[in-house]
Enzyme design. Structure first.
Site, PDB file in Angstrom:
ATOM      1  N   ASN A 110       0.829  -1.206   0.000  1.00 43.40           N
ATOM      2  CA  ASN A 110       0.000   0.000   0.000  1.00 43.40           C
ATOM      3  C   ASN A 110       0.864   1.258   0.000  1.00 43.40           C
ATOM      4  O   ASN A 110       1.968   1.276   0.525  1.00 43.40           O
ATOM      5  CB  ASN A 110      -0.985   0.007   1.180  1.00 43.40           C
TER       6      ASN A 110
ATOM      7  N   CYS B 233      -4.252   0.726  -2.406  1.00 45.63           N
ATOM      8  CA  CYS B 233      -4.108  -0.516  -1.649  1.00 45.63           C
ATOM      9  C   CYS B 233      -3.054  -1.432  -2.262  1.00 45.63           C
ATOM     10  O   CYS B 233      -2.792  -1.393  -3.464  1.00 45.63           O
ATOM     11  CB  CYS B 233      -5.437  -1.261  -1.610  1.00 45.63           C
TER      12      CYS B 233
ATOM     13  N   GLU C  77      -3.255  -4.581  -2.908  1.00 45.36           N
ATOM     14  CA  GLU C  77      -3.826  -5.467  -3.919  1.00 45.36           C
ATOM     15  C   GLU C  77      -3.856  -4.800  -5.290  1.00 45.36           C
ATOM     16  O   GLU C  77      -3.526  -5.412  -6.305  1.00 45.36           O
ATOM     17  CB  GLU C  77      -5.260  -5.875  -3.552  1.00 45.36           C
TER      18      GLU C  77
ATOM     19  N   CYS D  86     -10.702  -4.176   0.130  1.00 42.26           N
ATOM     20  CA  CYS D  86     -11.767  -3.168   0.164  1.00 42.26           C
ATOM     21  C   CYS D  86     -12.666  -3.349  -1.067  1.00 42.26           C
ATOM     22  O   CYS D  86     -12.366  -4.154  -1.960  1.00 42.26           O
ATOM     23  CB  CYS D  86     -11.161  -1.765   0.192  1.00 42.26           C
TER      24      CYS D  86
END
Length: 133
Positions: free
Chosen positions: A45, A56, A58, A89
């Site tokens: 992140n 983020c 990901e 999220c």
């Protein structure tokens, strides 16, 4: 996916977590994606003082994979210091459904990386917005 692959993916996410740029929240997250060719791509992140610009782990890993032509994504691991491990999220879930819909998702607390919870990307966002046909 073999247990050895799970271990390698979690280990890569743990290592990526150390490269997080989180001066405001101090919440460091690492992610790692496993491609069909066996390649592991990582991300961490990155925060901004303008919080909406934060990205983020990901999405950082996914964007790297997409822009490097990595191919089909089989699994995604996400690790942070959070009981039970962090789940993506909503924005990350949407992008994962679009670009890695059949991937397995592994999450772990960085303090207990051997305790892995597993989900399907599609199961996390069952009514995802789909491409127009």
């Amino acid at each position: 996916m073999r247990n050895r692959d799970n271990h390698r993916l979690i280990a890569a996410a743990l290592k990526a977590r150390h490269r997080a740029v989180a001066p405001y929240s101090r919440f460091r997250v690492g992610a790692a994606l496993l491609t069909a060719s066996g390649r592991i791509i990582t991300g961490a992140n990155v925060e901004s003082v303008s919080y909406g610009l934060t990205c983020c782990a990901e999405r950082v890993a996914l964007f790297k994979a997409l822009t490097e032509g990595a191919g089909r994504i089989l699994a995604v691991a996400v690790v942070a210091r959070l009981t039970g491990g962090p789940t993506p999220c909503g924005a990350c879930r949407q992008l994962l459904v679009e670009y890695a819909p059949r991937a397995r998702l592994l999450v772990a607390d960085s303090r207990r990386p051997s305790m892995v919870r597993e989900f399907t990307v599609g199961g996390l966002l069952p009514e995802a917005f789909r491409k127009l046909r």
